[in-house]
Scaffold this active site. Sequence first.
Site, mmCIF file in Angstrom:
data_model
loop_
_atom_site.group_PDB
_atom_site.id
_atom_site.type_symbol
_atom_site.label_atom_id
_atom_site.label_comp_id
_atom_site.label_asym_id
_atom_site.label_seq_id
_atom_site.Cartn_x
_atom_site.Cartn_y
_atom_site.Cartn_z
ATOM 1 N N HIS A 196 92.310 -39.142 41.786
ATOM 2 C CA HIS A 196 92.994 -38.155 40.946
ATOM 3 C C HIS A 196 93.811 -38.811 39.854
ATOM 4 O O HIS A 196 93.903 -38.312 38.743
ATOM 5 C CB HIS A 196 93.878 -37.257 41.805
ATOM 6 C CG HIS A 196 93.085 -36.175 42.437
ATOM 7 N ND1 HIS A 196 92.603 -35.112 41.715
ATOM 8 C CD2 HIS A 196 92.639 -36.025 43.683
ATOM 9 C CE1 HIS A 196 91.908 -34.345 42.516
ATOM 10 N NE2 HIS A 196 91.909 -34.866 43.717
ATOM 11 N N ARG A 306 97.326 -16.832 31.660
ATOM 12 C CA ARG A 306 97.450 -16.692 33.113
ATOM 13 C C ARG A 306 98.900 -16.281 33.375
ATOM 14 O O ARG A 306 99.801 -17.103 33.272
ATOM 15 C CB ARG A 306 97.122 -18.011 33.815
ATOM 16 C CG ARG A 306 95.653 -18.407 33.742
ATOM 17 C CD ARG A 306 95.386 -19.674 34.556
ATOM 18 N NE ARG A 306 93.969 -19.889 34.779
ATOM 19 C CZ ARG A 306 93.198 -20.726 34.053
ATOM 20 N NH1 ARG A 306 93.709 -21.403 33.048
ATOM 21 N NH2 ARG A 306 91.913 -20.876 34.356
ATOM 22 N N ARG A 342 96.183 -11.528 30.965
ATOM 23 C CA ARG A 342 95.546 -11.147 32.231
ATOM 24 C C ARG A 342 96.618 -10.709 33.213
ATOM 25 O O ARG A 342 97.641 -11.369 33.352
ATOM 26 C CB ARG A 342 94.788 -12.349 32.797
ATOM 27 C CG ARG A 342 94.162 -12.048 34.136
ATOM 28 C CD ARG A 342 93.345 -13.205 34.635
ATOM 29 N NE ARG A 342 94.178 -14.263 35.182
ATOM 30 C CZ ARG A 342 93.678 -15.403 35.687
ATOM 31 N NH1 ARG A 342 92.379 -15.623 35.675
ATOM 32 N NH2 ARG A 342 94.479 -16.309 36.180
ATOM 33 N N ASN A 464 84.966 -20.361 36.741
ATOM 34 C CA ASN A 464 85.441 -21.103 37.916
ATOM 35 C C ASN A 464 85.189 -20.275 39.172
ATOM 36 O O ASN A 464 84.636 -20.752 40.169
ATOM 37 C CB ASN A 464 86.932 -21.420 37.809
ATOM 38 C CG ASN A 464 87.283 -22.073 36.495
ATOM 39 O OD1 ASN A 464 86.440 -22.693 35.870
ATOM 40 N ND2 ASN A 464 88.519 -21.924 36.057
ATOM 41 N N ASP A 465 85.600 -19.022 39.113
ATOM 42 C CA ASP A 465 85.366 -18.162 40.275
ATOM 43 C C ASP A 465 83.924 -17.686 40.345
ATOM 44 O O ASP A 465 83.362 -17.571 41.430
ATOM 45 C CB ASP A 465 86.329 -16.964 40.253
ATOM 46 C CG ASP A 465 87.686 -17.350 40.821
ATOM 47 O OD1 ASP A 465 87.711 -18.012 41.878
ATOM 48 O OD2 ASP A 465 88.707 -17.027 40.204
ATOM 49 N N ARG A 475 85.879 -23.656 45.339
ATOM 50 C CA ARG A 475 86.205 -24.389 44.115
ATOM 51 C C ARG A 475 87.246 -25.477 44.341
ATOM 52 O O ARG A 475 87.452 -26.339 43.497
ATOM 53 C CB ARG A 475 86.668 -23.417 43.012
ATOM 54 C CG ARG A 475 87.942 -22.695 43.340
ATOM 55 C CD ARG A 475 88.238 -21.600 42.342
ATOM 56 N NE ARG A 475 89.090 -22.048 41.250
ATOM 57 C CZ ARG A 475 89.550 -21.241 40.303
ATOM 58 N NH1 ARG A 475 89.222 -19.955 40.289
ATOM 59 N NH2 ARG A 475 90.333 -21.690 39.356
ATOM 60 N N CYS A 512 86.127 -17.859 29.681
ATOM 61 C CA CYS A 512 87.416 -18.563 29.752
ATOM 62 C C CYS A 512 87.497 -19.532 30.924
ATOM 63 O O CYS A 512 88.528 -20.166 31.126
ATOM 64 C CB CYS A 512 88.569 -17.571 29.788
ATOM 65 S SG CYS A 512 88.544 -16.494 31.214
HETATM 66 C C1 PEP Z 1 88.037 -18.498 36.327
HETATM 67 O O1 PEP Z 1 87.939 -18.102 37.479
HETATM 68 O O2 PEP Z 1 87.136 -19.101 35.718
HETATM 69 C C2 PEP Z 1 89.297 -18.260 35.580
HETATM 70 C C3 PEP Z 1 89.392 -18.515 34.291
HETATM 71 O O3 PEP Z 1 90.365 -17.815 36.283
HETATM 72 P P1 PEP Z 1 91.254 -18.784 37.231
HETATM 73 O O4 PEP Z 1 90.770 -20.186 37.001
HETATM 74 O O5 PEP Z 1 92.667 -18.563 36.818
HETATM 75 O O6 PEP Z 1 90.933 -18.272 38.587
HETATM 76 MG MG MG Z 2 89.463 -16.815 38.294
#
Ligand code: PEP
Ligand code: MG
Length: 551
Positions: A196, A306, A342, A464-465, A475, A512
Amino acid sequence: MEIDHQASTVLRGTGISNGRNAGPLKFFQRAGVKASYTQTASDAAREWSRLEQACKESAERISALYQQALRTVGKEEAEIFAIHGMLIEDEDFLDALKEAVKDGKSAELALEEAVSRFSKMLEELNDPYLSARAADLRDVAAHIRRTLAGEEAINTHSSREPFLLVADDLSPSETVMLEKSMILGFVTFGGTPNSHTAILARAMGIPALVGVGEIDAIHDGAYALLDAADGTLTLYPTAEEQALFAQKQRRDDRIAQEHDRYLRGLMNKPAVTRSGHRVLIYANIGDTDEVRAALANGADGIGLLRSEFLYLGTTDYPSEERLFTAYREIAEAMEGRRAVIRTLDIGADKRIPYFGLPEEENPALGFRAIRICLSREGLFKTQLRAILRASAFGSLSLMLPMIVSLDEVRQSKRLLEECKEELLREGQTFDPELELGIMIETPAAAIMSRELAKEVSFFSVGTNDLTQYTLAADRQNPSLARLCDENREPVLRLIKMAADAIHESGGWIGICGEMAADLHLTQAFADMRIDELSVSVPYLLGLRGKVTECR
Ligand code: PEP
Ligand code: MG
């Protein structure tokens, strides 16, 4: 290696970035936490309260580090501090501490014993993911230890001269807390390119060399040449070596300046592909302070605020006024450019104690984001009212996270209408046309995108999700990162499905999640006619340049 003070000595390691820098070596000194402490204590309640307080303060420090890392190195690299935040709240760990002080041990001894027992346990599981957690636990323990000892923070070297920092290894916390402006480079005795620390150094753009082997502290202050591109550290360089190095640096500088000039030249020009498709380049931010950096790097707007930062680092729910002030500040600073706010995405990896959420077996599949908001109307309406009120001061859009159904969108719209009526009755102003969008973060939302598109003005894909839920791959688990990298096709198909659906309805779509910053995918996104890409600040200019090179 034995190093002669008179002769030039070249040490080899693994370079982390391509940079080069020369300067004096400075050996990293950890804050002088007392090595000795009282081992026993007669007042167990007092020791527990010391530990509880130290854990609380350390959790706040970790949360601040998370925010700092989010700002400076981006979401993915900041994730490590989210893990630290979870470790410090681990019930088994806290129970072990409690039991030890009950047995008459001091807070310090209880901590040392628990950390050593838990990290050993994790290491013995022979699983790379869990072994890495052992190092994280030690990093977390260092915070608690320092807090118990009444230390403020890590010694970040109040040097007036820039230096090459030398350390056995640096923990992620230590790396992020360093005063970056003074650091010409990092050299660590151990470490791997994928640690890291290395990842953070790379993201911070600091030349670094890992695995050079031990260097005696007697060489503190020695002049050295750090060449991360060649993977070498030259101590006591000769005049010729210095001249050659300076020549290479000048060449690097010229190339970097040319590249920078090229990108800066693009900064205020629209990002348009060669075939004429315009892509808005937006910034992801996690705090009001980041707006300035986003604008300084030419952001066309904010694609994702966020809003969790307003809820983290406090001990109670923020008021409507607090939210309104923050959103208004953003709306005004953006001077007419769009900012997408958001609503709260709490739960899963982001836990806030005062929410009193129940423990869950599978938090990522659990009670999070819009699910919490729809079950706590007061919490949700406070946010909606604050965003509506702030919309009178600029160009704001409202975005709902973690949508899986039409019903969730309709319920949210009903509450939004209620808020509008309340505000009208109160004589408050807001933008009656406030744009509403949803995140496409679940396969369900992508599959239902045709119907969902009729309810909202825009989609923003949280890759990401979306990746996590499409591939059934946590993740947070680094050992699954490769699986995710190698299986983008299903995620890309879902994005295409959503893009087609929203375009047919006359709306727009952005991305995003971290995929938006992956320049290997920019062409694919341009082909899908994605309207907006939102990335963390350090990626803005590079992405703008990449779009202009697309077909
Ligand atoms: C995502 O899930 O890609 C996202 C932008 O939201 P977060 O990373 O805040 O869950
Ligand atoms: Mg997300």
